[in-house]
Design a protein around this motif. Structure first.
Motif, short mmCIF file in Angstrom:
data_model
loop_
_atom_site.label_atom_id
_atom_site.label_comp_id
_atom_site.label_asym_id
_atom_site.label_seq_id
_atom_site.Cartn_x
_atom_site.Cartn_y
_atom_site.Cartn_z
N LYS A 55 13.56 3.04 -4.30
CA LYS A 55 14.46 3.55 -3.26
C LYS A 55 14.03 4.93 -2.78
N GLY A 57 11.95 5.93 -0.56
CA GLY A 57 10.53 6.17 -0.32
C GLY A 57 9.75 6.52 -1.57
N ARG A 92 6.80 -5.34 -4.22
CA ARG A 92 8.23 -5.16 -4.01
C ARG A 92 8.89 -4.83 -5.35
N GLN A 96 14.28 -3.22 -4.27
CA GLN A 96 13.83 -2.52 -3.08
C GLN A 96 12.67 -3.26 -2.42
N LYS A 97 12.81 -3.51 -1.12
CA LYS A 97 11.71 -4.09 -0.35
C LYS A 97 10.68 -3.00 -0.04
N LYS A 99 8.93 -0.80 2.40
CA LYS A 99 9.26 -0.30 3.73
C LYS A 99 8.03 0.34 4.36
N LYS A 100 8.12 0.59 5.67
CA LYS A 100 7.03 1.24 6.38
C LYS A 100 6.71 2.59 5.76
N GLU A 101 7.71 3.26 5.25
CA GLU A 101 7.53 4.57 4.60
C GLU A 101 6.61 4.45 3.38
N HIS A 102 6.80 3.39 2.58
CA HIS A 102 5.94 3.16 1.41
C HIS A 102 4.50 2.89 1.86
#
Length: 142
Positions: A55, A57, A92, A96-97, A99-102
């Motif tokens: 979570k 990022g 994943r 938490q999936k 995300k673009k931030e990751h």
């Protein structure tokens, strides 16, 4: 016919314009290095490091949640101790999936530290994260 005191059409247009401008600003906030996921041609049989998306990022690395700066520090430590760091897989997390931030963070770190980053997609395919953008070429040549 009676005219309204508040010009509804003008307010609607102004609101729509504000939303479009906010979206454009959000899209260009991290425009220096934009990652892309490409189908990996040479997928390694195993990866040196496996990360889980966490979570806010953050990344889960060996059970510890790490911020992007902490992750850089952990990777620097691996390099200093001559531990393998040529391939990193992002998966994943439990809750938490990815995300673009990751993706953007890991692609940027991979470019800076010269290792290959991969991502396990929801359909089971593995894609390589490749940083592109105006600063990507300059960082790659360092």
């Amino acid at each position: 016919m009676m005219r309204s005191i508040f010009p509804i059409r003008g307010l609607t247009r102004a609101a729509a314009l504000a939303i479009v401008l906010a979206l454009m600003a959000a899209c260009h906030r991290n425009a220096n290095v934009m990652p892309t996921a490409v189908q990996a041609a040479n997928i390694p049989a195993s990866f040196d490091v496996t990360l889980l998306a966490d979570k806010d990022g953050q990344f889960d690395f060996d059970g510890a949640p790490l911020t992007p700066e902490d992750l850089r520090g952990a990777f620097r430590y691996r390099l200093e101790e001559h531990l393998p760091l040529s391939t990193v897989l992002l998966k994943r997390g439990e809750k938490q999936k990815i995300k673009k931030e990751h993706i953007a963070t890991l692609a940027r770190i991979a470019l800076e530290m010269k290792f290959k980053a991969f991502m396990l997609e929801h359909d089971g395919a593995i894609s390589e994260l490749v940083a592109t953008g105006k600063n990507a070429d300059a960082a790659a040549s360092d």
